[in-house]
Design a protein around this motif. Sequence first.
Motif, PDB file in Angstrom:
ATOM      1  N   GLU A 225       1.376  -1.717  -0.505  1.00 13.72           N
ATOM      2  CA  GLU A 225       0.057  -0.085   0.432  1.00 13.72           C
ATOM      3  C   GLU A 225       1.038   1.495  -0.178  1.00 13.72           C
ATOM      4  O   GLU A 225       0.318   2.374  -0.099  1.00 13.72           O
ATOM      5  N   ASN A 226       2.618   1.249   0.525  1.00 11.99           N
ATOM      6  CA  ASN A 226       3.169   2.561   0.818  1.00 11.99           C
ATOM      7  C   ASN A 226       4.058   2.605   0.212  1.00 11.99           C
ATOM      8  O   ASN A 226       4.574   3.180  -0.047  1.00 11.99           O
ATOM      9  N   GLY A 227       4.263   1.055  -0.663  1.00  8.40           N
ATOM     10  CA  GLY A 227       5.599   1.335  -1.199  1.00  8.40           C
ATOM     11  C   GLY A 227       7.034   0.943  -0.523  1.00  8.40           C
ATOM     12  O   GLY A 227       6.596   0.443   0.506  1.00  8.40           O
ATOM     13  N   HIS A 228       8.012   1.249  -1.834  1.00 10.33           N
ATOM     14  CA  HIS A 228       9.583   0.705  -1.005  1.00 10.33           C
ATOM     15  C   HIS A 228       9.766   1.775   0.298  1.00 10.33           C
ATOM     16  O   HIS A 228       9.884   2.289  -0.009  1.00 10.33           O
ATOM     17  N   GLU A 229      10.047   0.856   1.276  1.00 11.76           N
ATOM     18  CA  GLU A 229      10.616   1.462   2.527  1.00 11.76           C
ATOM     19  C   GLU A 229      11.848   0.697   3.178  1.00 11.76           C
ATOM     20  O   GLU A 229      11.457  -0.454   3.166  1.00 11.76           O
ATOM     21  N   ALA A 230      12.774   1.138   2.900  1.00 13.87           N
ATOM     22  CA  ALA A 230      14.396  -0.143   2.853  1.00 13.87           C
ATOM     23  C   ALA A 230      14.138  -0.514   4.230  1.00 13.87           C
ATOM     24  O   ALA A 230      14.275  -1.687   4.072  1.00 13.87           O
ATOM     25  N   ALA A 231      14.043  -0.157   5.200  1.00 11.62           N
ATOM     26  CA  ALA A 231      14.219  -0.581   6.743  1.00 11.62           C
ATOM     27  C   ALA A 231      13.539  -1.900   6.985  1.00 11.62           C
ATOM     28  O   ALA A 231      13.329  -2.656   6.998  1.00 11.62           O
ATOM     29  N   LEU A 232      12.389  -1.530   6.467  1.00 18.84           N
ATOM     30  CA  LEU A 232      11.234  -2.105   6.615  1.00 18.84           C
ATOM     31  C   LEU A 232      11.114  -3.699   5.642  1.00 18.84           C
ATOM     32  O   LEU A 232      10.831  -4.578   5.825  1.00 18.84           O
ATOM     33  N   ALA A 233      11.580  -2.660   4.269  1.00 18.38           N
ATOM     34  CA  ALA A 233      12.206  -4.419   3.378  1.00 18.38           C
ATOM     35  C   ALA A 233      12.833  -5.629   3.428  1.00 18.38           C
ATOM     36  O   ALA A 233      13.007  -6.209   3.679  1.00 18.38           O
ATOM     37  N   ALA A 234      13.760  -4.296   4.456  1.00 18.47           N
ATOM     38  CA  ALA A 234      14.759  -5.267   5.096  1.00 18.47           C
ATOM     39  C   ALA A 234      14.472  -6.457   5.650  1.00 18.47           C
ATOM     40  O   ALA A 234      14.780  -7.710   6.093  1.00 18.47           O
ATOM     41  N   LEU A 235      13.523  -6.012   7.054  1.00 16.52           N
ATOM     42  CA  LEU A 235      13.173  -6.950   7.659  1.00 16.52           C
ATOM     43  C   LEU A 235      12.300  -8.038   6.989  1.00 16.52           C
ATOM     44  O   LEU A 235      12.232  -8.601   7.401  1.00 16.52           O
ATOM     45  N   ASN A 236      11.625  -7.246   6.192  1.00 17.64           N
ATOM     46  CA  ASN A 236      10.359  -8.896   5.268  1.00 17.64           C
ATOM     47  C   ASN A 236      11.289  -9.967   4.576  1.00 17.64           C
ATOM     48  O   ASN A 236      11.122 -10.815   5.335  1.00 17.64           O
ATOM     49  N   GLU A 237      12.608  -9.523   4.884  1.00 19.29           N
ATOM     50  CA  GLU A 237      13.867 -10.345   3.524  1.00 19.29           C
ATOM     51  C   GLU A 237      14.139 -11.308   5.037  1.00 19.29           C
ATOM     52  O   GLU A 237      13.658 -12.383   4.459  1.00 19.29           O
ATOM     53  N   SER A 238      13.816 -10.585   5.899  1.00 21.79           N
ATOM     54  CA  SER A 238      15.014 -11.240   7.493  1.00 21.79           C
ATOM     55  C   SER A 238      13.969 -12.540   7.906  1.00 21.79           C
ATOM     56  O   SER A 238      14.094 -13.176   8.067  1.00 21.79           O
ATOM     57  N   LEU A 239      12.869 -12.154   7.314  1.00 23.73           N
ATOM     58  CA  LEU A 239      11.406 -12.338   8.359  1.00 23.73           C
ATOM     59  C   LEU A 239      10.985 -13.406   7.689  1.00 23.73           C
ATOM     60  O   LEU A 239      10.794 -14.638   7.877  1.00 23.73           O
ATOM     61  N   LYS A 240      11.365 -13.444   6.064  1.00 23.24           N
ATOM     62  CA  LYS A 240      11.093 -14.528   4.698  1.00 23.24           C
ATOM     63  C   LYS A 240      11.959 -15.412   4.875  1.00 23.24           C
ATOM     64  O   LYS A 240      11.462 -16.541   4.421  1.00 23.24           O
ATOM     65  N   GLU A 241      13.361 -15.558   5.130  1.00 23.43           N
ATOM     66  CA  GLU A 241      14.313 -16.407   5.375  1.00 23.43           C
ATOM     67  C   GLU A 241      14.257 -16.908   6.279  1.00 23.43           C
ATOM     68  O   GLU A 241      14.351 -18.221   6.574  1.00 23.43           O
ATOM     69  N   LYS A 242      13.821 -16.273   7.641  1.00 25.56           N
ATOM     70  CA  LYS A 242      13.339 -16.976   8.759  1.00 25.56           C
ATOM     71  C   LYS A 242      12.461 -17.777   8.755  1.00 25.56           C
ATOM     72  O   LYS A 242      12.356 -19.373   9.017  1.00 25.56           O
ATOM     73  N   LEU A 243      11.442 -17.788   8.144  1.00 24.62           N
ATOM     74  CA  LEU A 243       9.892 -19.103   7.810  1.00 24.62           C
ATOM     75  C   LEU A 243      10.366 -19.589   7.156  1.00 24.62           C
ATOM     76  O   LEU A 243      10.112 -21.160   7.221  1.00 24.62           O
ATOM     77  N   SER A 244      11.705 -19.956   5.944  1.00 22.02           N
ATOM     78  CA  SER A 244      11.944 -20.409   4.766  1.00 22.02           C
ATOM     79  C   SER A 244      12.583 -21.930   5.752  1.00 22.02           C
ATOM     80  O   SER A 244      12.229 -22.415   5.713  1.00 22.02           O
ATOM     81  N   SER A 245      13.774 -21.090   6.800  1.00 19.72           N
ATOM     82  CA  SER A 245      14.517 -21.968   6.721  1.00 19.72           C
ATOM     83  C   SER A 245      14.171 -22.874   8.388  1.00 19.72           C
ATOM     84  O   SER A 245      13.948 -24.458   8.324  1.00 19.72           O
ATOM     85  N   LEU A 246      12.407 -22.904   8.929  1.00 17.89           N
ATOM     86  CA  LEU A 246      11.504 -22.998   9.655  1.00 17.89           C
ATOM     87  C   LEU A 246      10.911 -24.050   9.203  1.00 17.89           C
ATOM     88  O   LEU A 246      10.637 -25.367   9.749  1.00 17.89           O
ATOM     89  N   LEU A 247      10.122 -24.151   8.093  1.00 21.81           N
ATOM     90  CA  LEU A 247       9.253 -24.397   7.238  1.00 21.81           C
ATOM     91  C   LEU A 247       9.561 -25.747   6.268  1.00 21.81           C
ATOM     92  O   LEU A 247       9.111 -26.839   6.706  1.00 21.81           O
ATOM     93  N   VAL A 248      10.947 -25.161   5.401  1.00 21.07           N
ATOM     94  CA  VAL A 248      10.629 -26.149   4.251  1.00 21.07           C
ATOM     95  C   VAL A 248      11.072 -27.596   4.706  1.00 21.07           C
ATOM     96  O   VAL A 248      12.404 -27.280   5.634  1.00 21.07           O
ATOM     97  N   GLY A 249      11.346 -28.468   4.204  1.00 15.81           N
ATOM     98  CA  GLY A 249      11.565 -29.771   5.151  1.00 15.81           C
ATOM     99  C   GLY A 249      10.805 -30.251   6.125  1.00 15.81           C
ATOM    100  O   GLY A 249      11.263 -30.579   6.109  1.00 15.81           O
ATOM    101  N   PHE A 250      10.354 -29.538   6.732  1.00 14.01           N
ATOM    102  CA  PHE A 250       9.403 -29.818   8.117  1.00 14.01           C
ATOM    103  C   PHE A 250       7.684 -30.243   7.517  1.00 14.01           C
ATOM    104  O   PHE A 250       7.082 -29.619   8.992  1.00 14.01           O
ATOM    105  N   LEU A 251       7.866 -30.730   6.581  1.00 18.53           N
ATOM    106  CA  LEU A 251       5.808 -29.789   6.312  1.00 18.53           C
ATOM    107  C   LEU A 251       5.132 -30.844   6.639  1.00 18.53           C
ATOM    108  O   LEU A 251       6.082 -32.071   5.876  1.00 18.53           O
ATOM    109  N   THR A 252       3.712 -31.168   6.525  1.00 20.62           N
ATOM    110  CA  THR A 252       3.176 -33.092   6.371  1.00 20.62           C
ATOM    111  C   THR A 252       2.343 -32.491   5.674  1.00 20.62           C
ATOM    112  O   THR A 252       1.542 -32.333   5.474  1.00 20.62           O
ATOM    113  N   LEU A 253       2.316 -33.229   4.116  1.00 22.07           N
ATOM    114  CA  LEU A 253       0.980 -33.209   3.921  1.00 22.07           C
ATOM    115  C   LEU A 253       0.558 -33.992   3.956  1.00 22.07           C
ATOM    116  O   LEU A 253       0.248 -35.025   4.144  1.00 22.07           O
TER     117      LEU A 253
END
Length: 550
Positions: A225-253
Amino acid sequence: MLRSAVVTCNITLYRHNRRSTIIHNIMKQNRHNRKFSSFNHDLPQKSVSNNEAQNLFEQYIQQSLETDAIEDFWQNIEAYTHEPGFFSFGGPNSKLAINEPRFIRKLISVSVSEKRNEGDLVPTLMTKKCCELYENLDKEDRIKFLKILAHDFGVMRDKVFRATDHYIGLSNADANERAILRAEQILRHAMIPVHHIFFDRINRLPNGTKFLMDIRSDLLEYLRENGHEAALAALNESLKEKLSSLLVGFLTLKRLTWHSPAASLERVMKYEAVHAIKDWDDMKRRVGPGRRLFAFFYRDIGHEPLVFIQVALTKEIVNNVQIILEDPNPTRSIPQVEDIKCAIFYSITSQQGLSGIELGNFLIKRVVRELQNEFSSIETFSTLSPIPGLSKWLINAINVEGDSILNKEEIEKVKSLRKELDGSGTEILKHLIKSKDWIRDEKCFHELKPILMRLCARYILTEKRRNLALDPVANFHIRNGACVYRLNWLGDISKKGLDESFGIMVNYNYILDHIENNNRQYLCDGSITISNVDPVLVDEAKRTTNIKII
């Protein structure tokens, strides 16, 4: 027994005045706390003095460390164990909603504290309080919270500079291998943002993984809604990496059926983003005869479908989604088991907080394997996919390219449809598609079909961003190794389908023997594979490069 023993131990600890020592250390830490980064930010500050903010924080810390609060913490864990689907940090009895930035900053500081002499109890309790606070804040104040987290708890740059200088100094001084490896370890650790500690502590809490997903969902919504904001965009990428490391390989179908937990089915209804599920009768059709619904679940939040896919079992590749969604009696229309030749993936949805994390790719491959095991007669795995960006792209292309987007014959045809209107062919076309007049006018409807289908083929096959398909759904499936099979006129006649893509849908085929090669070629040079069954796609392919016809 274990929980009771721990609670009793903690009560004894605080009765012997350890609490006052811990509080004193926390206060000392926060009085000397400095910013972790050089960002300047202009968060709205209320007229609260430093002393008032400090007193407020000290009072809150003392209340949080009461033995009742500690026991409540363990009761929360017990409640989550028994009823995970109903757990919430900001429950009805919670009144914590303080949006004073200095208070938030101090609270997070205690949460990320790693002082060995204080143990893990206080930071864990404060992390829970941070989650409770966040859930009780409104949308605007949540963004304030995230801005504080992004600006003040990122990478500690002074530590990075010192570690870098030390590492370079060792390299120039011919230090031994052990010293260099140790310096590299220190440098790697210095590069980790402080908020990673916060994320890790949240993840250890009941429902913590889901809470991280919800935080990222709020972040993504704000950035859209508000466009790119460097610090929040970096926080988003950091959180994305954290979630990816937590989830990928540990999921049940899991396959969801009408007998699956209501909590899981309810969340499917809530999260479905492609074709809205109207009611429970609609939900029953989606999991009924001739249909399959598979989802990935994570161990910590077993009631939450993280990403799910809906499948129709048919005799042939379907060209209209309403046939699937609105079949009044799917039991009669589905083929016999031995006649099921196609599995049509007509919807795939992931939770918003997992956007950009490649779970859908893994899900499709697992579901293909499951369906092969269940139905040996299936020969074709295909999608019936929306084209969500087509309408917006065409309006923009008309504004940028003008009449050059159409050939001479198409320009004359469009002008003949509205002779009373002045303007170029593309201006009239834009008027027709924006006003939806073409849908209600039979002549327009038939005359515009070949024009819109050709432009749709161009959009899917030719329009690129960073050498990859511009349309997000096309990019997803082609990147996964699918080929573009066929465009379907009036594939989705819902309001959403007509608004987004003039009702056009597309089939992407997953030809198992070609998936790996298609994926490799697409990522290497942007090559797209298409089938030779659709003349519109074939004609467009002949006008462009990097298209392989099979």
